[in-house]
Design an enzyme around this catalytic site. Structure first.
Site, PDB file in Angstrom:
ATOM      1  N   ASN A   1       0.878  -1.179   0.000  1.00  0.00           N
ATOM      2  CA  ASN A   1       0.000   0.000   0.000  1.00  0.00           C
ATOM      3  C   ASN A   1       0.914   1.227   0.000  1.00  0.00           C
ATOM      4  OD1 ASN A   1      -1.759   2.076   0.526  1.00  0.00           O
ATOM      5  ND2 ASN A   1      -2.213   1.445   2.628  1.00  0.00           N
TER       6      ASN A   1
ATOM      7  N   LYS B   1       0.086   4.216  -0.258  1.00  0.00           N
ATOM      8  CA  LYS B   1      -0.571   5.419   0.289  1.00  0.00           C
ATOM      9  C   LYS B   1      -0.342   6.591  -0.672  1.00  0.00           C
ATOM     10  CE  LYS B   1       0.287   3.487   4.803  1.00  0.00           C
ATOM     11  NZ  LYS B   1       0.154   3.657   6.225  1.00  0.00           N
TER      12      LYS B   1
ATOM     13  N   HIS C   1      -9.424   0.993   5.047  1.00  0.00           N
ATOM     14  CA  HIS C   1      -8.132   1.194   5.731  1.00  0.00           C
ATOM     15  C   HIS C   1      -8.357   2.176   6.879  1.00  0.00           C
ATOM     16  CE1 HIS C   1      -4.032   2.478   6.520  1.00  0.00           C
ATOM     17  NE2 HIS C   1      -3.626   1.383   5.896  1.00  0.00           N
TER      18      HIS C   1
ATOM     19  N   GLU D   1      -6.780   4.614   7.864  1.00  0.00           N
ATOM     20  CA  GLU D   1      -6.579   6.029   7.500  1.00  0.00           C
ATOM     21  C   GLU D   1      -7.811   6.589   6.791  1.00  0.00           C
ATOM     22  OE1 GLU D   1      -2.780   5.567   5.574  1.00  0.00           O
ATOM     23  OE2 GLU D   1      -1.902   5.045   7.519  1.00  0.00           O
TER      24      GLU D   1
ATOM     25  N   GLU E   1      -5.177  -5.014  10.778  1.00  0.00           N
ATOM     26  CA  GLU E   1      -4.159  -3.981  10.949  1.00  0.00           C
ATOM     27  C   GLU E   1      -4.431  -3.200  12.228  1.00  0.00           C
ATOM     28  OE1 GLU E   1      -2.219  -2.854   6.991  1.00  0.00           O
ATOM     29  OE2 GLU E   1      -3.988  -1.624   7.191  1.00  0.00           O
TER      30      GLU E   1
ATOM     31  N   GLY F   1       2.763   2.148  10.707  1.00  0.00           N
ATOM     32  CA  GLY F   1       3.746   3.221  10.540  1.00  0.00           C
ATOM     33  C   GLY F   1       4.481   3.607  11.814  1.00  0.00           C
TER      34      GLY F   1
ATOM     35  N   SER G   1       3.638  -2.286  10.390  1.00  0.00           N
ATOM     36  CA  SER G   1       5.091  -2.295  10.625  1.00  0.00           C
ATOM     37  C   SER G   1       5.768  -3.616  10.260  1.00  0.00           C
ATOM     38  CB  SER G   1       5.406  -1.900  12.077  1.00  0.00           C
ATOM     39  OG  SER G   1       4.995  -0.557  12.307  1.00  0.00           O
TER      40      SER G   1
END
Ligand code: PEP
Length: 260
Positions: free
Chosen positions: A8, A10, A91, A93, A175, A181, A220
């Site tokens: 991904n 992003k 996701h 985000e 996730e 991250g 991660s």
């Protein structure tokens, strides 16, 4: 089952680096399904750059509507038309930055499947939810709300049927939000426990189809921890953010998946 390693990107990447990235992946790894999800404008160019390699390309989101007055949105039909095969949905985000709810994710997944895209639906708890002992309840609720009933229909996936078995066509990515991250990962025992919870929920919700869906782990994952994470029971691959931006790192993770 073969593992999937999905990248991904992003809001990263540019036309400049595509040829060398695609070239590196073309010399890459066998025995694993590889998928890259770049920003929308790079989907077509990346497909072209990858040429006849088996590496697949997907999107990071799609609109819930099929067409019309929805400025800035991109339809699942158009993504499928230009050659995208998968779409990441829900996701964390998108859930956080765009207030996406599980019911919106479910409707997007339904539309994506009708257009021939295979959805990868993301679920995961925040740190405060984990610390409050609510992680499994939160994830179970996200699964119950985000998965369309069409997920239960083995083989009924429109043109995506050409992609292979149903289990390859609907994926879940676990996730934990606090692992994305941050360089932090749950313990192997916690990942194993959550993947077992997700498998049980999928089987209850979807029957036979729920038994074969791959459940990816994301958060991660990097070359140094991929081998251990990918060996955890019920981990069917990984969704990779930062470490997918460098082809060399992505390939080390893919090689770890191929050896599983
Ligand atoms: C992600 O955003 O899906 C992700 C897993 O990111 P990272 O690998 O950078 O933690």
């Amino acid at each position: 089952m073969r593992q999937m390693i999905a990248g991904n990107w992003k809001m990263n990447g540019s036309l400049k680096g595509l040829a060398s990235y695609a070239g590196a992946l073309a010399r890459g790894v066998t025995g694993v399904d590889l998928l890259i999800c770049p920003p929308f404008p790079l989907i077509g160019p990346l497909i072209t750059a990858l040429g006849s390699t088996p590496v697949m390309v997907g999107a990071q989101d799609c609109a819930v509507e099929r067409a019309g007055a929805h400025t800035g949105d991109v339809s699942a039909e158009l993504l499928a038309e230009i050659g995208a095969r998968y779409v990441i949905l829900g996701h964390s985000e998108r859930r956080a930055d765009h207030a996406e709810t599980s019911s919106l994710v479910r409707d997007k997944a339904r539309g994506a499947m009708a257009a021939g895209l295979a959805p990868i639906i993301c679920v995961g708890e925040t740190l405060s939810q984990r610390e409050a002992g609510e992680a499994e309840t939160v994830v179970r609720a996200q699964l119950a709300g985000s998965l369309p009933e069409e997920f239960a229909q083995v083989g009924a996936l429109g043109q995506a049927g050409a992609l292979g078995q149903a289990g390859a066509l609907r994926l879940i990515a676990y996730e934990p939000v606090w692992a994305i991250g941050t360089g932090k990962t749950p313990t192997e025992a916690d990942i194993a426990a959550m993947h077992a919870t997700i498998r049980a929920a999928l089987q209850k919700q979807l029957g036979e189809a729920g038994a074969t869906m791959r459940i990816l782990y994301g958060g991660s994952v990097k070359p140094s921890n991929a081998g251990a994470l990918l060996r955890i029971p019920e981990v069917g691959g990984a969704l990779i953010g930062g470490a997918s931006l460098l082809a060399e790192d992505f390939l080390v993770i893919a090689a770890a998946a191929a050896q599983k």
